[in-house]
Scaffold this motif. Sequence first.
Motif, mmCIF file in Angstrom:
data_model
loop_
_atom_site.group_PDB
_atom_site.id
_atom_site.type_symbol
_atom_site.label_atom_id
_atom_site.label_comp_id
_atom_site.label_asym_id
_atom_site.label_seq_id
_atom_site.Cartn_x
_atom_site.Cartn_y
_atom_site.Cartn_z
ATOM 1 N N PHE A 60 0.824 -1.205 0.000
ATOM 2 C CA PHE A 60 0.000 0.000 0.000
ATOM 3 C C PHE A 60 0.861 1.260 0.000
ATOM 4 C CE2 PHE A 60 -3.014 -3.127 1.436
ATOM 5 C CZ PHE A 60 -4.222 -2.721 0.893
ATOM 6 N N GLY A 61 1.949 1.240 0.764
ATOM 7 C CA GLY A 61 2.765 2.442 0.878
ATOM 8 C C GLY A 61 3.409 2.846 -0.432
ATOM 9 N N TYR A 62 4.035 1.891 -1.106
ATOM 10 C CA TYR A 62 4.689 2.205 -2.374
ATOM 11 C C TYR A 62 3.729 2.114 -3.546
ATOM 12 C CZ TYR A 62 9.184 2.080 0.029
ATOM 13 O OH TYR A 62 10.235 2.348 0.873
ATOM 14 N N GLY A 63 2.853 1.092 -3.541
ATOM 15 C CA GLY A 63 1.931 0.919 -4.661
ATOM 16 C C GLY A 63 0.843 1.970 -4.689
ATOM 17 N N LEU A 64 -0.003 1.966 -3.641
ATOM 18 C CA LEU A 64 -1.088 2.941 -3.569
ATOM 19 C C LEU A 64 -0.558 4.344 -3.338
ATOM 20 C CD1 LEU A 64 -4.182 3.199 -3.611
ATOM 21 C CD2 LEU A 64 -4.162 2.837 -1.141
ATOM 22 N N GLY A 65 0.580 4.427 -2.652
ATOM 23 C CA GLY A 65 1.148 5.742 -2.368
ATOM 24 C C GLY A 65 1.504 6.514 -3.616
ATOM 25 N N ALA A 66 1.873 5.802 -4.678
ATOM 26 C CA ALA A 66 2.204 6.466 -5.932
ATOM 27 C C ALA A 66 0.980 7.139 -6.550
ATOM 28 C CB ALA A 66 2.794 5.449 -6.912
ATOM 29 N N LEU A 67 -0.200 6.622 -6.239
ATOM 30 C CA LEU A 67 -1.439 7.194 -6.767
ATOM 31 C C LEU A 67 -2.003 8.255 -5.829
ATOM 32 C CD1 LEU A 67 -3.170 3.863 -7.896
ATOM 33 C CD2 LEU A 67 -1.862 5.453 -9.313
ATOM 34 N N VAL A 68 -1.853 8.046 -4.522
ATOM 35 C CA VAL A 68 -2.447 8.951 -3.542
ATOM 36 C C VAL A 68 -1.638 10.234 -3.395
ATOM 37 C CG1 VAL A 68 -3.057 9.217 -1.107
ATOM 38 C CG2 VAL A 68 -3.532 7.066 -2.289
ATOM 39 N N GLY A 69 -0.321 10.100 -3.375
ATOM 40 C CA GLY A 69 0.526 11.273 -3.174
ATOM 41 C C GLY A 69 0.698 11.557 -1.702
ATOM 42 N N GLU A 70 0.233 12.712 -1.228
ATOM 43 C CA GLU A 70 0.396 13.099 0.159
ATOM 44 C C GLU A 70 -0.933 13.078 0.905
ATOM 45 O OE1 GLU A 70 2.342 16.846 0.516
ATOM 46 O OE2 GLU A 70 4.320 16.023 -0.016
ATOM 47 N N PHE A 106 2.651 8.320 6.186
ATOM 48 C CA PHE A 106 1.366 8.335 6.887
ATOM 49 C C PHE A 106 0.959 6.920 7.278
ATOM 50 C CE2 PHE A 106 -3.267 8.033 6.916
ATOM 51 C CZ PHE A 106 -3.633 9.103 7.718
ATOM 52 N N LEU A 107 1.091 5.982 6.338
ATOM 53 C CA LEU A 107 0.703 4.596 6.601
ATOM 54 C C LEU A 107 1.630 3.945 7.615
ATOM 55 C CD1 LEU A 107 -1.024 2.095 5.891
ATOM 56 C CD2 LEU A 107 0.572 1.643 4.016
ATOM 57 N N ALA A 108 2.927 4.139 7.476
ATOM 58 C CA ALA A 108 3.892 3.497 8.374
ATOM 59 C C ALA A 108 3.718 3.964 9.809
ATOM 60 C CB ALA A 108 5.314 3.791 7.907
ATOM 61 N N SER A 109 3.432 5.238 9.999
ATOM 62 C CA SER A 109 3.287 5.782 11.353
ATOM 63 C C SER A 109 2.026 5.280 12.038
ATOM 64 C CB SER A 109 3.281 7.319 11.307
ATOM 65 O OG SER A 109 2.265 7.795 10.438
ATOM 66 N N GLY A 110 1.084 4.750 11.272
ATOM 67 C CA GLY A 110 -0.089 4.132 11.865
ATOM 68 C C GLY A 110 0.028 2.628 11.971
ATOM 69 N N SER A 111 0.678 2.009 10.977
ATOM 70 C CA SER A 111 0.762 0.548 10.951
ATOM 71 C C SER A 111 1.625 0.001 12.078
ATOM 72 C CB SER A 111 1.302 0.068 9.599
ATOM 73 O OG SER A 111 2.624 0.523 9.389
ATOM 74 N N ILE A 112 2.546 0.807 12.622
ATOM 75 C CA ILE A 112 3.350 0.324 13.754
ATOM 76 C C ILE A 112 2.456 0.126 14.981
ATOM 77 C CG2 ILE A 112 4.006 2.623 14.635
ATOM 78 C CD1 ILE A 112 6.801 1.458 15.131
ATOM 79 N N CYS A 113 1.397 0.932 15.099
ATOM 80 C CA CYS A 113 0.414 0.732 16.175
ATOM 81 C C CYS A 113 -0.427 -0.504 15.902
ATOM 82 C CB CYS A 113 -0.485 1.953 16.301
ATOM 83 S SG CYS A 113 0.360 3.469 16.753
ATOM 84 N N MET A 114 -0.810 -0.694 14.642
ATOM 85 C CA MET A 114 -1.594 -1.866 14.279
ATOM 86 C C MET A 114 -0.814 -3.143 14.555
ATOM 87 S SD MET A 114 -3.167 -2.885 10.531
ATOM 88 C CE MET A 114 -1.508 -3.044 9.821
ATOM 89 N N SER A 115 0.460 -3.146 14.243
ATOM 90 C CA SER A 115 1.295 -4.316 14.494
ATOM 91 C C SER A 115 1.375 -4.618 15.987
ATOM 92 C CB SER A 115 2.696 -4.086 13.931
ATOM 93 O OG SER A 115 3.562 -5.139 14.282
#
Length: 261
Positions: free
Chosen positions: A48-58, A67-76
């Motif tokens: 999602f970070g690299y794949g979807l991130g290329a489409l979403v931008g910021e 944005f995703l990594a800073s939330g996924s560490i809590c999910m983990s």
Amino acid sequence: MSESFYAPPRLSRRVWPVVQRNLLVWRKLALPSLLGNIAEPLIVLVAFGYGLGALVGEVRGLPYIVFLASGSICMSTMYAASFEALYSAFSRMHVQKTWDGIMNAPVSLDDIVFAEMLWAALKALFSAVAIAGVLIVLDISREPTLLLAVPLLFLVGITFASVALVFNALARNYDFFTYYFTLVLTPMTFLSGIYFPLEQLPEALQVVARVLPLTAAVEIVRPLVVGQWPVDWGRALTVLGLYAAGGYYVALALTRRRFFR
């Protein structure tokens, strides 16, 4: 005996030998255990970070992968603590009868439940630190404030371990935990601002999301990962603390009923 089910916890220093016992057993399988705990979050991060991130931008001024990594560490942390406090704790409590053996020593059930909570949080912290190391290696975050997130992630682990131990006390077999993961944890991951900001949700769901423990975890950890200071850190800590304290108390009461009824 039934009158004592809801008595306040009676804890002693014998909590620590129980935690140490679990740590010594886990050390034999530490590497595959860590790999198993961080594999899924890393796959999500890359896909999602690299794949979807290329489409979403910021998102909120951050690259989507940050944005995703800073939330996924809590999910983990949530999943690692929950898995340990459910499947592993249930094995020790019901299948292997490890808790019964420990209680033959001068160790109370209160100490064992508290030790299981601490151990699940500690194991989840190992996974969170490993993911933080990956974030540093991939240059997703190298902010000094990332170090401040470590003790907070331990609190996140305690929170979800406490809640999971409630369901552990109610379970009769492993299949019961599927409902908890499917009906509680999975929806929470999509309502807590990990994949997208809460503002994208309908107002009614935003109200629900604001009282979820994972939302509180993301609100306090994400700013630290990206080098900022949490804005509403007091509210987030209060939410996590209430879930942790309430979860442990309910889990202890239900576990007492299970053992001594």
